[in-house]
Design a protein around this motif. Sequence first.
Motif, PDB file in Angstrom:
ATOM      1  N   MET A   1      10.101 -33.039 -26.738  1.00 49.22           N
ATOM      2  CA  MET A   1      11.367 -33.637 -27.159  1.00 49.22           C
ATOM      3  C   MET A   1      12.044 -34.297 -25.961  1.00 49.22           C
ATOM      4  O   MET A   1      12.146 -33.717 -24.896  1.00 49.22           O
ATOM      5  CB  MET A   1      12.286 -32.551 -27.737  1.00 49.22           C
ATOM      6  N   GLU A   2      12.470 -35.548 -26.137  1.00 50.22           N
ATOM      7  CA  GLU A   2      13.151 -36.247 -25.056  1.00 50.22           C
ATOM      8  C   GLU A   2      14.498 -35.605 -24.780  1.00 50.22           C
ATOM      9  O   GLU A   2      15.067 -34.908 -25.614  1.00 50.22           O
ATOM     10  CB  GLU A   2      13.354 -37.715 -25.450  1.00 50.22           C
ATOM     11  N   ASN A   3      15.026 -35.828 -23.563  1.00 52.82           N
ATOM     12  CA  ASN A   3      16.340 -35.286 -23.225  1.00 52.82           C
ATOM     13  C   ASN A   3      17.394 -35.920 -24.141  1.00 52.82           C
ATOM     14  O   ASN A   3      17.450 -37.135 -24.302  1.00 52.82           O
ATOM     15  CB  ASN A   3      16.681 -35.588 -21.768  1.00 52.82           C
ATOM     16  N   ILE A   4      18.204 -35.081 -24.758  1.00 52.99           N
ATOM     17  CA  ILE A   4      19.204 -35.581 -25.700  1.00 52.99           C
ATOM     18  C   ILE A   4      20.584 -35.059 -25.348  1.00 52.99           C
ATOM     19  O   ILE A   4      20.731 -34.097 -24.592  1.00 52.99           O
ATOM     20  CB  ILE A   4      18.841 -35.224 -27.148  1.00 52.99           C
ATOM     21  N   VAL A   5      21.590 -35.690 -25.902  1.00 52.51           N
ATOM     22  CA  VAL A   5      22.969 -35.322 -25.576  1.00 52.51           C
ATOM     23  C   VAL A   5      23.340 -33.998 -26.224  1.00 52.51           C
ATOM     24  O   VAL A   5      23.845 -33.090 -25.567  1.00 52.51           O
ATOM     25  CB  VAL A   5      23.956 -36.421 -26.017  1.00 52.51           C
ATOM     26  N   ILE A   6      23.117 -33.869 -27.525  1.00 57.23           N
ATOM     27  CA  ILE A   6      23.557 -32.658 -28.219  1.00 57.23           C
ATOM     28  C   ILE A   6      22.521 -32.179 -29.222  1.00 57.23           C
ATOM     29  O   ILE A   6      21.926 -32.965 -29.966  1.00 57.23           O
ATOM     30  CB  ILE A   6      24.925 -32.876 -28.915  1.00 57.23           C
ATOM     31  N   THR A   7      22.306 -30.864 -29.200  1.00 57.58           N
ATOM     32  CA  THR A   7      21.529 -30.191 -30.230  1.00 57.58           C
ATOM     33  C   THR A   7      22.474 -29.265 -30.984  1.00 57.58           C
ATOM     34  O   THR A   7      23.544 -28.897 -30.490  1.00 57.58           O
ATOM     35  CB  THR A   7      20.381 -29.370 -29.622  1.00 57.58           C
ATOM     36  N   GLY A   8      22.058 -28.896 -32.182  1.00 59.40           N
ATOM     37  CA  GLY A   8      22.828 -27.943 -32.969  1.00 59.40           C
ATOM     38  C   GLY A   8      21.884 -27.043 -33.729  1.00 59.40           C
ATOM     39  O   GLY A   8      20.724 -27.396 -33.962  1.00 59.40           O
ATOM     40  N   SER A   9      22.354 -25.860 -34.105  1.00 59.40           N
ATOM     41  CA  SER A   9      21.521 -24.964 -34.908  1.00 59.40           C
ATOM     42  C   SER A   9      22.348 -24.327 -36.016  1.00 59.40           C
ATOM     43  O   SER A   9      23.505 -23.952 -35.817  1.00 59.40           O
ATOM     44  CB  SER A   9      20.860 -23.884 -34.037  1.00 59.40           C
ATOM     45  N   ILE A  10      21.720 -24.251 -37.198  1.00 56.36           N
ATOM     46  CA  ILE A  10      22.318 -23.615 -38.370  1.00 56.36           C
ATOM     47  C   ILE A  10      21.298 -22.636 -38.929  1.00 56.36           C
ATOM     48  O   ILE A  10      20.132 -22.993 -39.135  1.00 56.36           O
ATOM     49  CB  ILE A  10      22.678 -24.645 -39.460  1.00 56.36           C
ATOM     50  N   VAL A  11      21.731 -21.408 -39.170  1.00 56.90           N
ATOM     51  CA  VAL A  11      20.867 -20.392 -39.769  1.00 56.90           C
ATOM     52  C   VAL A  11      21.111 -20.381 -41.274  1.00 56.90           C
ATOM     53  O   VAL A  11      22.258 -20.344 -41.734  1.00 56.90           O
ATOM     54  CB  VAL A  11      21.147 -19.005 -39.166  1.00 56.90           C
ATOM     55  N   LEU A  12      20.014 -20.412 -42.043  1.00 54.85           N
ATOM     56  CA  LEU A  12      20.112 -20.551 -43.496  1.00 54.85           C
ATOM     57  C   LEU A  12      19.599 -19.319 -44.228  1.00 54.85           C
ATOM     58  O   LEU A  12      18.513 -18.812 -43.942  1.00 54.85           O
ATOM     59  CB  LEU A  12      19.286 -21.764 -43.945  1.00 54.85           C
ATOM     60  N   PRO A  33      24.243 -40.675 -29.169  1.00 56.36           N
ATOM     61  CA  PRO A  33      22.802 -40.957 -29.290  1.00 56.36           C
ATOM     62  C   PRO A  33      21.977 -39.690 -29.105  1.00 56.36           C
ATOM     63  O   PRO A  33      22.443 -38.698 -28.554  1.00 56.36           O
ATOM     64  CB  PRO A  33      22.558 -41.947 -28.142  1.00 56.36           C
ATOM     65  N   ASN A  34      20.746 -39.741 -29.552  1.00 56.39           N
ATOM     66  CA  ASN A  34      19.776 -38.676 -29.268  1.00 56.39           C
ATOM     67  C   ASN A  34      20.298 -37.287 -29.609  1.00 56.39           C
ATOM     68  O   ASN A  34      20.422 -36.418 -28.740  1.00 56.39           O
ATOM     69  CB  ASN A  34      19.363 -38.723 -27.794  1.00 56.39           C
ATOM     70  N   LYS A  35      20.642 -37.076 -30.857  1.00 55.85           N
ATOM     71  CA  LYS A  35      21.068 -35.744 -31.307  1.00 55.85           C
ATOM     72  C   LYS A  35      19.968 -35.136 -32.169  1.00 55.85           C
ATOM     73  O   LYS A  35      19.191 -35.837 -32.811  1.00 55.85           O
ATOM     74  CB  LYS A  35      22.384 -35.827 -32.065  1.00 55.85           C
ATOM     75  N   LYS A  36      19.920 -33.816 -32.190  1.00 52.31           N
ATOM     76  CA  LYS A  36      18.922 -33.120 -33.010  1.00 52.31           C
ATOM     77  C   LYS A  36      19.532 -31.839 -33.558  1.00 52.31           C
ATOM     78  O   LYS A  36      20.182 -31.074 -32.838  1.00 52.31           O
ATOM     79  CB  LYS A  36      17.663 -32.788 -32.210  1.00 52.31           C
ATOM     80  N   LEU A  37      19.306 -31.623 -34.860  1.00 48.71           N
ATOM     81  CA  LEU A  37      19.792 -30.431 -35.542  1.00 48.71           C
ATOM     82  C   LEU A  37      18.613 -29.555 -35.949  1.00 48.71           C
ATOM     83  O   LEU A  37      17.668 -30.021 -36.577  1.00 48.71           O
ATOM     84  CB  LEU A  37      20.598 -30.834 -36.787  1.00 48.71           C
ATOM     85  N   PHE A  38      18.690 -28.272 -35.576  1.00 49.19           N
ATOM     86  CA  PHE A  38      17.667 -27.309 -35.959  1.00 49.19           C
ATOM     87  C   PHE A  38      18.168 -26.497 -37.145  1.00 49.19           C
ATOM     88  O   PHE A  38      19.258 -25.917 -37.098  1.00 49.19           O
ATOM     89  CB  PHE A  38      17.352 -26.364 -34.802  1.00 49.19           C
ATOM     90  N   LEU A  39      17.381 -26.440 -38.206  1.00 50.90           N
ATOM     91  CA  LEU A  39      17.681 -25.616 -39.373  1.00 50.90           C
ATOM     92  C   LEU A  39      16.719 -24.435 -39.358  1.00 50.90           C
ATOM     93  O   LEU A  39      15.506 -24.608 -39.536  1.00 50.90           O
ATOM     94  CB  LEU A  39      17.527 -26.415 -40.662  1.00 50.90           C
ATOM     95  N   ILE A  40      17.241 -23.245 -39.134  1.00 48.54           N
ATOM     96  CA  ILE A  40      16.412 -22.045 -39.049  1.00 48.54           C
ATOM     97  C   ILE A  40      16.495 -21.322 -40.384  1.00 48.54           C
ATOM     98  O   ILE A  40      17.564 -20.832 -40.772  1.00 48.54           O
ATOM     99  CB  ILE A  40      16.862 -21.121 -37.902  1.00 48.54           C
ATOM    100  N   ASP A  41      15.377 -21.277 -41.088  1.00 47.47           N
ATOM    101  CA  ASP A  41      15.330 -20.758 -42.454  1.00 47.47           C
ATOM    102  C   ASP A  41      14.904 -19.299 -42.463  1.00 47.47           C
ATOM    103  O   ASP A  41      13.753 -18.960 -42.194  1.00 47.47           O
ATOM    104  CB  ASP A  41      14.356 -21.609 -43.277  1.00 47.47           C
ATOM    105  N   ASN A  42      15.849 -18.403 -42.806  1.00 49.44           N
ATOM    106  CA  ASN A  42      15.576 -16.969 -42.845  1.00 49.44           C
ATOM    107  C   ASN A  42      15.087 -16.473 -44.205  1.00 49.44           C
ATOM    108  O   ASN A  42      14.969 -15.274 -44.420  1.00 49.44           O
ATOM    109  CB  ASN A  42      16.837 -16.175 -42.461  1.00 49.44           C
ATOM    110  N   THR A  43      14.825 -17.401 -45.137  1.00 48.86           N
ATOM    111  CA  THR A  43      14.313 -16.967 -46.438  1.00 48.86           C
ATOM    112  C   THR A  43      12.811 -16.695 -46.353  1.00 48.86           C
ATOM    113  O   THR A  43      12.102 -17.318 -45.558  1.00 48.86           O
ATOM    114  CB  THR A  43      14.571 -18.019 -47.537  1.00 48.86           C
TER     115      THR A  43
END
Length: 256
Positions: A1-12, A33-43
């Motif tokens: 993954m390229e260097n990005i400004v902001i990442t985020g994570s949400i647990v589902l 620019p260059n943002k990425k969101l991680f969706l972590i699925d606990n189901t």
Amino acid sequence: MENIVITGSIVLYKENLAYLHKTVDSFLNIPLPNKKLFLIDNTSDKFYQYVLVEKNIEYIPVEDNIGFGSAHNRVIYRINRKSDYHLILNPDVSFKPKVIPKLIYELNKKDNVCVIAPKVLFPNEKHQYSCRRYPSISELIARRFNFLAPLFKKTIQKGQYQDKDLTKPFFPEYITGCFHLYKTEDFVNLGGFDERYFLYMEDIDICKKIDKIGKKKLYYPQEEIIHVLKQGSSKSLKLFFRHTSSAIKYFLKWGF
């Protein structure tokens, strides 16, 4: 993954899809620019695998309900040295595009601040007490059992900083975990959340860890977000016992 400004994570896990879509849209609409969101699925059945598919989203199936902190920690190696800021986000939070750039600007003003959070409102725009003093046992009990609240009114009010001007920024003891915007390096160095907490108290615990490394948490009410706030432990006996278990672990770790 390229260097990005902001990442985020949400647990589902068993989420309201309407609220979740608002949360995801809020992140994707951040004007950076260059943002990425991680969706972590606990189901266990990977329920959310095809619910939200976007180029800036990475889906992480856990296939087991491992809890809030443990799930958020799954992204640590993915963001280490790869993003500048990391947002811990609940799946029932929404905010305007300008909020994150403004918070990043404030977060960068002082080296000793590693996390920032805005004012939090209910959907009806009533104020949520999202920055608090570290809780006592009596306060936690009073907040969990409404009939006791009048007996501990002053304790609860003090815990919620009702004795302070909450329209001005300050450094609270802890900030509730629906929205934590970190400098990624600090979140990684903290080791994320203590995974001994399945649910509840992990946000208080990480704020204690921030104290331990000599850094601060900034409450910045000039920006605001909307948080639905499920208050599950007051409605579910199972979640009540989860909360009680986490509280016991917290006080055994940090003292009474």
